[in-house]
Design a protein around this motif. Structure first.
Motif, PDB file in Angstrom:
ATOM      1  N   GLU A 265     -21.867 -20.514 -62.397  1.00  0.00           N
ATOM      2  CA  GLU A 265     -21.742 -20.827 -60.688  1.00  0.00           C
ATOM      3  C   GLU A 265     -21.002 -19.938 -60.072  1.00  0.00           C
ATOM      4  O   GLU A 265     -21.318 -19.572 -58.741  1.00  0.00           O
ATOM      5  CB  GLU A 265     -20.376 -22.313 -60.730  1.00  0.00           C
ATOM      6  N   MET A 266     -19.779 -19.246 -60.606  1.00  0.00           N
ATOM      7  CA  MET A 266     -19.153 -18.031 -60.396  1.00  0.00           C
ATOM      8  C   MET A 266     -20.431 -16.555 -59.945  1.00  0.00           C
ATOM      9  O   MET A 266     -20.273 -15.875 -58.872  1.00  0.00           O
ATOM     10  CB  MET A 266     -18.296 -17.494 -61.081  1.00  0.00           C
TER      11      MET A 266
ATOM     12  N   GLU B 114      -5.334 -25.343 -57.814  1.00  0.00           N
ATOM     13  CA  GLU B 114      -4.305 -26.890 -57.134  1.00  0.00           C
ATOM     14  C   GLU B 114      -5.961 -27.640 -57.581  1.00  0.00           C
ATOM     15  O   GLU B 114      -6.651 -27.125 -58.554  1.00  0.00           O
ATOM     16  CB  GLU B 114      -4.422 -26.977 -56.288  1.00  0.00           C
ATOM     17  N   PRO B 115      -4.875 -28.925 -58.112  1.00  0.00           N
ATOM     18  CA  PRO B 115      -6.128 -29.961 -58.775  1.00  0.00           C
ATOM     19  C   PRO B 115      -7.700 -29.167 -57.838  1.00  0.00           C
ATOM     20  O   PRO B 115      -7.913 -29.362 -56.633  1.00  0.00           O
ATOM     21  CB  PRO B 115      -5.657 -31.412 -58.712  1.00  0.00           C
ATOM     22  N   GLY B 116      -8.826 -29.537 -58.859  1.00  0.00           N
ATOM     23  CA  GLY B 116      -9.974 -29.194 -58.133  1.00  0.00           C
ATOM     24  C   GLY B 116     -10.691 -27.771 -57.691  1.00  0.00           C
ATOM     25  O   GLY B 116     -11.940 -27.505 -57.229  1.00  0.00           O
ATOM     26  N   HIS B 117      -9.043 -26.790 -57.619  1.00  0.00           N
ATOM     27  CA  HIS B 117      -9.253 -25.369 -56.977  1.00  0.00           C
ATOM     28  C   HIS B 117      -9.494 -24.120 -58.787  1.00  0.00           C
ATOM     29  O   HIS B 117      -8.447 -24.957 -59.173  1.00  0.00           O
ATOM     30  CB  HIS B 117      -8.643 -24.912 -55.894  1.00  0.00           C
TER      31      HIS B 117
ATOM     32  N   GLU C 119     -14.502 -24.793 -55.691  1.00  0.00           N
ATOM     33  CA  GLU C 119     -13.981 -26.193 -55.555  1.00  0.00           C
ATOM     34  C   GLU C 119     -14.597 -26.741 -55.827  1.00  0.00           C
ATOM     35  O   GLU C 119     -15.775 -26.727 -56.039  1.00  0.00           O
ATOM     36  CB  GLU C 119     -13.926 -25.886 -53.713  1.00  0.00           C
ATOM     37  N   LEU C 120     -14.312 -28.411 -56.112  1.00  0.00           N
ATOM     38  CA  LEU C 120     -14.578 -29.038 -57.141  1.00  0.00           C
ATOM     39  C   LEU C 120     -14.232 -30.118 -56.752  1.00  0.00           C
ATOM     40  O   LEU C 120     -12.853 -30.541 -56.963  1.00  0.00           O
ATOM     41  CB  LEU C 120     -14.894 -28.936 -59.033  1.00  0.00           C
TER      42      LEU C 120
END
Length: 404
Positions: A393-394, A352-355, A73-74
């Motif tokens: 990051e993952m 979806e936006p951010g995910h 999530e960002l």
């Protein structure tokens, strides 16, 4: 003994005894049972009125953790800071893909000459050296042969006879003499050609200006001395190779393709030969139809111009072949590709936006500066710029695609 006998014989006494003993035994047994229940109760965990509630909350946390493990999530601010770019995969029609295979630079066998000794001869001196670039007519070596001495004498005589007969004319000398003189001269001249003499050497013999038995072999065309196998003073038998010349203005790249059903490389297919930082364009001139029994690969021959002699036979190279891509191929730029924890290629999909969620894919060739991917549906939105950061990051979170 008397008491035992009394209770045995008197039913009334037995009833009285049971009445006196039963209350005490019952009380003792009850106390013992209460003690056991107390111990069992102490061993069991204390009941919690909120057990159902805690169980429900625990399930919610697990589900939330799983959701976190399947993506990142960002916030909008983070996306802007990373300059994330997302594209929508669309199929490409009539596209070409690039296949890169290993190859070896070889001589152009169609422009390679083996210069042999045609008659038994001894090497008098050499004029060419290994690696030297020769022009057509440049001397290679000077040799001596008794057979050449005999030819030179016969050719000089035949040339003189033909000149006289030709000057007198057919009517004067007669038709038969005319034909015989011309035939002898032409046969000896052809033999001199067969021995490797050029026109200037033959002209010197006819004029009587040659040294008997001595002759010089010259380059039949422009080329590099790729091999030489003679020494001065050495006797060479007829048919022995003196030198091998190769025209390096055009070379071949012999590429080895892995066996793949349905793979067909047509003649004229554009190709690019790469050796280090040098890249030269060429085209396929021959494609094999039988696998090499040793390497189990399919041979493809690429013709490549070699202006400036940048390439040399024996070099290893990579050959990029421009092939027709699969119909409606999906492509992504190189920066969109990352490696998963198990080493497989992956793309980050915007659910979806951010995910963003990693999805494993397979590579199926290259299309100019893009890679053809399979295992993902058209219309999917994937991250291009910023994919490397998401993968990093993952990796920090210890995420595993396969939930190992």
């Amino acid at each position: 003994m008397k008491t035992k006998s009394f209770f045995k014989q008197s039913p009334l006494a037995l009833a009285l005894l049971a009445t006196l003993v039963s209350p005490a035994w019952a009380e003792e047994n009850h106390a013992h049972n209460e003690s056991n229940e107390t111990e069992q109760h102490a061993q069991q965990p204390a009941p919690d009125d909120n057990a159902d509630h805690d169980s429900h909350d625990h399930g919610g946390v697990s589900e939330g953790a799983h959701e976190e493990d399947t993506g990142l999530e960002l916030t909008a601010e983070q996306q802007s800071m990373l300059s994330l770019q997302v594209i929508t995969l669309q199929p490409e029609a009539n596209a070409t893909r690039t296949m890169t295979v290993p190859a070896e630079i070889t001589s152009n066998q169609y422009r390679t000459w083996v210069v042999p000794v045609r008659i038994n001869s001894q090497v008098q001196s050499r004029s060419a050296t290994l690696g030297q670039h020769l022009k057509k007519g440049d001397p290679i070596a000077t040799l001596f042969s008794p057979s050449m001495a005999q030819l030179q004498s016969d050719l000089q005589v035949a040339a003189d006879a033909w000149r006289r007969v030709n000057n007198l004319g057919r009517r004067t000398v007669g038709n038969q003499r005319y034909l015989d003189a011309r035939g002898d001269y032409q046969a000896l001249r052809a033999r001199a050609k067969g021995y490797g003499l050029d026109d200037s050497a033959i002209a010197a013999i006819e004029a009587g200006n040659s040294e008997k038995g001595i002759y010089t072999l010259t380059a039949p065309d422009d080329g590099l001395v790729l091999e030489d196998a003679f020494q001065q003073g050495q006797w060479l038998t007829a048919g022995s190779a003196l030198v091998t010349l190769v025209d390096e203005s055009e070379l071949w790249a012999e590429a080895a393709l892995p066996p793949s059903p349905g793979l067909q490389i047509d003649t004229g297919t554009p190709a690019r030969v790469i050796v280090g930082d040098t890249s030269v364009g060429g085209q396929v001139i021959q494609s094999g139809h039988r696998l090499n029994p040793v390497t189990r690969t399919l041979s493809v021959r690429v013709s490549v111009p070699n202006a400036g002699h940048l390439l040399h036979p024996g070099m290893f190279a990579d050959v990029e072949l421009s092939l027709v891509a699969p119909e409606n191929a999906l492509t992504v730029p190189e920066e969109a590709l990352t490696r998963g924890p198990d080493g497989d290629w992956q793309l980050f999909v915007e659910e979806e936006p951010g995910h963003y969620k990693p999805v494993e894919i397979e590579l199926n060739g290259q299309l100019e500066n893009r890679r053809i991917v399979t295992g993902i549906d058209p219309g999917t939105r994937v991250v291009t710029r910023g994919a490397f950061f998401l993968a990093s990051e993952m990796a920090k979170s210890g995420f595993d695609i396969h939930n190992h």
